[in-house]
Motif scaffolding. Structure first.
Motif, PDB file in Angstrom:
ATOM      1  N   ILE A 187       2.304  -1.480 -11.963  1.00  0.00           N
ATOM      2  CA  ILE A 187       3.051  -3.548 -12.934  1.00  0.00           C
ATOM      3  C   ILE A 187       2.250  -3.516 -13.756  1.00  0.00           C
ATOM      4  CG2 ILE A 187       1.398  -5.825 -11.371  1.00  0.00           C
ATOM      5  CD1 ILE A 187       4.736  -4.126  -9.869  1.00  0.00           C
ATOM      6  N   VAL A 202       9.982  -6.979 -11.662  1.00  0.00           N
ATOM      7  CA  VAL A 202       9.822  -6.077  -9.851  1.00  0.00           C
ATOM      8  C   VAL A 202      11.725  -6.544  -9.184  1.00  0.00           C
ATOM      9  CG1 VAL A 202       8.761  -6.394  -8.170  1.00  0.00           C
ATOM     10  CG2 VAL A 202       7.899  -5.906  -9.830  1.00  0.00           C
ATOM     11  N   VAL A 212       4.827   1.924  -6.003  1.00  0.00           N
ATOM     12  CA  VAL A 212       4.322   0.596  -6.496  1.00  0.00           C
ATOM     13  C   VAL A 212       3.248   1.287  -6.904  1.00  0.00           C
ATOM     14  CG1 VAL A 212       3.610  -1.247  -7.040  1.00  0.00           C
ATOM     15  CG2 VAL A 212       6.291  -0.533  -6.450  1.00  0.00           C
ATOM     16  N   LEU A 241       8.048  -8.668  -4.968  1.00  0.00           N
ATOM     17  CA  LEU A 241       7.746  -7.593  -3.863  1.00  0.00           C
ATOM     18  C   LEU A 241       8.313  -7.594  -2.629  1.00  0.00           C
ATOM     19  CD1 LEU A 241       4.563  -5.169  -5.364  1.00  0.00           C
ATOM     20  CD2 LEU A 241       7.095  -4.610  -5.596  1.00  0.00           C
TER      21      LEU A 241
END
Length: 280
Positions: A187, A202, A212, A241
């Protein structure tokens, strides 16, 4: 209850024995670990690997922890060169051997994914040669992972041959879009260099995600920061997500924070749970 499953990277517990690190992570309430195969954490080149993997699998099961396998250890393959050799080097067979071992370990642990990256193009290796080596190497490892039933997740890393999502898409296509070749998304990297917002990143790759990693970061600076120390607004990221249907681990990636691992891990989980609640 939160909708996402949070993990913590063992590379952020470098000063702990693996068994102790797993106990701390489980005790804090995490759902899993991102296990970096390293000198003191399930070294795949040390004697008694099968016995050690079986013990780790038992420990993970007893603690109720899911696991992904990470392959970014420093100086594991060469005491003189950090992260080398990669799939792009002349001596790339060493990296391929390591990745085959990682897939086997992942299969024996019941790992949800095995993560890898491309590497930085070495001096003296031209673009065409580097790309051919990368495609060939990933094809070989993907075949092994497919046979073992373990998903692979290639992570774009700033400065590497595959640095961003566009690079991953190019590689995925060059491999023929195999089913076991997915994406590991950090991220923080999205904030560092991607051209769109982090939530949009995402959303764009949700169907390809197998792993992730999560951390804070600033634009243009590849430095993994504790939550709140960077520029990312996390509630919309976590919402993306969830909305994208991701069910794998979301593992905190703070490899330079081992000196305060239990405290940082505790604070990280509290931050993520609060951010997810805020984003609902």
């Amino acid at each position: 209850m939160t909708a996402l499953r949070y993990g913590y990277g063992t590379n952020g517990f470098a000063n702990h024995r693996l068994s102790d690190a797993l106990a701390v992570v489980a005790g804090l309430g995490y759902d899993g670990v991102a296990l970096t195969l390293d000198h003191d954490h399930l070294d795949p080149f040390a004697p008694g690997l099968a016995r050690r993997v079986a013990a780790a699998a038992d420990r993970l099961r007893d603690l109720g922890l899911g696991v992904v396998v990470e392959t970014g250890a420093r100086y594991l393959l060469d005491p003189w060169r950090k992260h080398a050799p990669t799939l792009l080097h002349d001596d790339r067979k060493v990296r391929l051997d390591f990745l085959h071992r990682a897939v086997a370990v992942g299969a024996d642990l019941g790992a949800e994914a095995v993560s890898l990256w491309s590497g930085v193009r070495p001096d003296g290796v031209d673009d065409r040669t580097a790309w051919r080596r990368l495609v060939d190497g990933c094809a070989e490892v993907t075949a092994a992972a497919t046979a073992a039933g373990v998903p692979l997740g290639l992570e774009p890393e700033p400065g590497m041959e595959v640095a961003d999502i566009a690079g991953w898409r190019r590689l995925h296509a060059a491999l023929g879009a195999p089913g076991r070749f997915g994406l590991t998304l950090d991220i923080g990297h999205c904030r560092c260099l991607e051209p769109v917002s982090v939530p949009d990143c995402v959303t764009a790759v949700a169907t390809h995600l197998v792993n992730v990693q999560i951390d804070d970061m600033r634009r243009g600076v590849h430095e993994h920061l504790e939550f709140g120390a960077g520029e990312i607004d996390f509630p919309p990221v976590l919402r993306a997500l969830i909305d994208g249907g991701y069910r794998g681990l979301v593992a905190v990636e703070l490899p330079r924070h081992s000196h305060a691992a239990p405290t940082v891990a505790r604070e990280s989980l509290a931050f993520l749970r609060a951010a997810e609640k805020e984003g609902q």
